[in-house]
Structures are given as structure tokens and as C-alpha cells.
Design a protein around this motif. Sequence first.
Motif, PDB file in Angstrom:
ATOM      1  N   PHE A 171      -9.170   4.125  -1.650  1.00  0.00           N
ATOM      2  CA  PHE A 171      -7.959   3.386  -1.923  1.00  0.00           C
ATOM      3  C   PHE A 171      -8.242   2.414  -3.280  1.00  0.00           C
ATOM      4  CE2 PHE A 171      -5.184  -0.293  -1.640  1.00  0.00           C
ATOM      5  CZ  PHE A 171      -3.726   0.355  -1.338  1.00  0.00           C
ATOM      6  N   ALA A 217      -0.591   4.672   4.988  1.00  0.00           N
ATOM      7  CA  ALA A 217      -0.445   3.359   4.384  1.00  0.00           C
ATOM      8  C   ALA A 217       0.397   2.506   5.268  1.00  0.00           C
ATOM      9  CB  ALA A 217       0.560   3.747   2.834  1.00  0.00           C
ATOM     10  N   PHE A 259      -4.429  -4.238   2.533  1.00  0.00           N
ATOM     11  CA  PHE A 259      -4.706  -3.091   3.156  1.00  0.00           C
ATOM     12  C   PHE A 259      -6.269  -2.820   2.659  1.00  0.00           C
ATOM     13  CE2 PHE A 259      -4.274   1.617   2.681  1.00  0.00           C
ATOM     14  CZ  PHE A 259      -3.967   1.863   3.970  1.00  0.00           C
ATOM     15  N   CYS A 260      -6.405  -2.826   1.708  1.00  0.00           N
ATOM     16  CA  CYS A 260      -8.000  -2.356   1.151  1.00  0.00           C
ATOM     17  C   CYS A 260      -8.948  -3.349   2.321  1.00  0.00           C
ATOM     18  CB  CYS A 260      -8.280  -2.776  -0.342  1.00  0.00           C
ATOM     19  SG  CYS A 260      -9.759  -2.177  -0.641  1.00  0.00           S
ATOM     20  N   ALA A 285       0.954  -1.113  -0.062  1.00  0.00           N
ATOM     21  CA  ALA A 285       0.008   0.054  -0.037  1.00  0.00           C
ATOM     22  C   ALA A 285       1.025   1.301  -0.012  1.00  0.00           C
ATOM     23  CB  ALA A 285      -1.038  -0.043   1.216  1.00  0.00           C
ATOM     24  N   PRO A 339      -1.253  -4.528  -1.388  1.00  0.00           N
ATOM     25  CA  PRO A 339      -2.555  -3.387  -1.494  1.00  0.00           C
ATOM     26  C   PRO A 339      -4.003  -4.047  -1.293  1.00  0.00           C
ATOM     27  CG  PRO A 339      -0.673  -3.333  -3.066  1.00  0.00           C
ATOM     28  CD  PRO A 339      -0.432  -4.388  -2.421  1.00  0.00           C
ATOM     29  N   LEU A 370      -5.936   2.701  -6.774  1.00  0.00           N
ATOM     30  CA  LEU A 370      -5.195   1.454  -7.058  1.00  0.00           C
ATOM     31  C   LEU A 370      -5.578   0.859  -8.524  1.00  0.00           C
ATOM     32  CD1 LEU A 370      -3.504  -1.104  -6.160  1.00  0.00           C
ATOM     33  CD2 LEU A 370      -5.678  -1.966  -5.189  1.00  0.00           C
TER      34      LEU A 370
END
Length: 178
Positions: free
Chosen positions: A52, A28, A36-37, A10, A33, A56
Motif C-alpha cells: 500500500f 480498500a 488503512f496502512c 484508501a 490512507p 501511495l
Amino acid sequence: MANELGYRTARDLFIACPAIARDMKSLATGQPPLDFCRSLLAGRVPEEAVTFCAYLLPERAAVWWGHECLSNVAELLAGQDLELLALVHARVGEPDNPQHQAALSNSLQLPPATPAAWIALAAVWRHPTLKMESSGFPAAHAVNAAILAGLARAALADRFTLLSAFVEMGIEMAQLEA
């Protein structure tokens, strides 16, 4: 090793696109990613998972994702918004067709104030007459605004279910893009 989206973590996305920090308060992390989302969706401000995802995804995919999210709440949109969604659909389907570009650009006479106006703006973000790139915000900013504005029209009891579905759709699109 980075995925095809170009971001191993991220943090990599935040470094590559500093504008995201203006749209999100969460910091972050070194998580992949999509992890993290998902943690954003489960966190205190789940709407940041939409933000996000908007940043992305590659621009065209993000616009399509926004279109699809709004299509899922079409009953909450007015007639003009539905017309704009149809124009966005045509534009994303045939991005090099100058007729679609012209029709969409001509429909944006007023500043965005509705969900579909935001997604339409994202679809023509790079059009030279709009000069949006000089704003410092990428098209993802408009995609984010579109989806969150669409969610705001939903009944409070339905919002988290819709938000979760939209984020999962964004994650699926990111997996397909990767």
C-alpha cells in the motif's frame, strides 16, 4: 477533501491505480490512507502495508523509500546489489542527470531477481527503452517487490520488526509529501 497525495480514502487510491488490486488481496475501505496502512500492518498479512505504501507514495518518493529500506538491510545484500543501490541513490538525487540514467539503465542487463535490481528497475521505470509502462504495472510494483525481497533475506525473528520500521518510514514519507 483529498490531501496533497490526492487520496482522501484508501478506496480513492485503489480507484486511481487499479494495479494495486493485483498486488494486494485486502479490499480498500473508506478509511484515510494512513489509517488503512496502519490497519494493514496490524492485520493478517502485514506485508500488504508495504504494498500500500509503495502505491501511495509519489513515484520518486517511493523509489527513495525503497532505497532507504534496502540500505537498512545492506548487510544482507551482495556486492552487485550495493552497487545498484549507489546508482539508485545518484539517480533519485539528480533525476534529470542523463549520466545517472544511462549508468542505471546499463546496469539492468538481467531480469530483476534481487532486491536492489527491483529498486533499480523502479528508478528507471519510465525510460522509453524499457517499455515498462505498457506492462500495466506502475513503478510501485517494483518498489514493493524490492522491499519484500529485502525483507525475505532477514532472519525470520527480525522480519516483523523490520517490516514495521519500513512501513513507519513509508508513512512518515507520505506525511511529508502531503
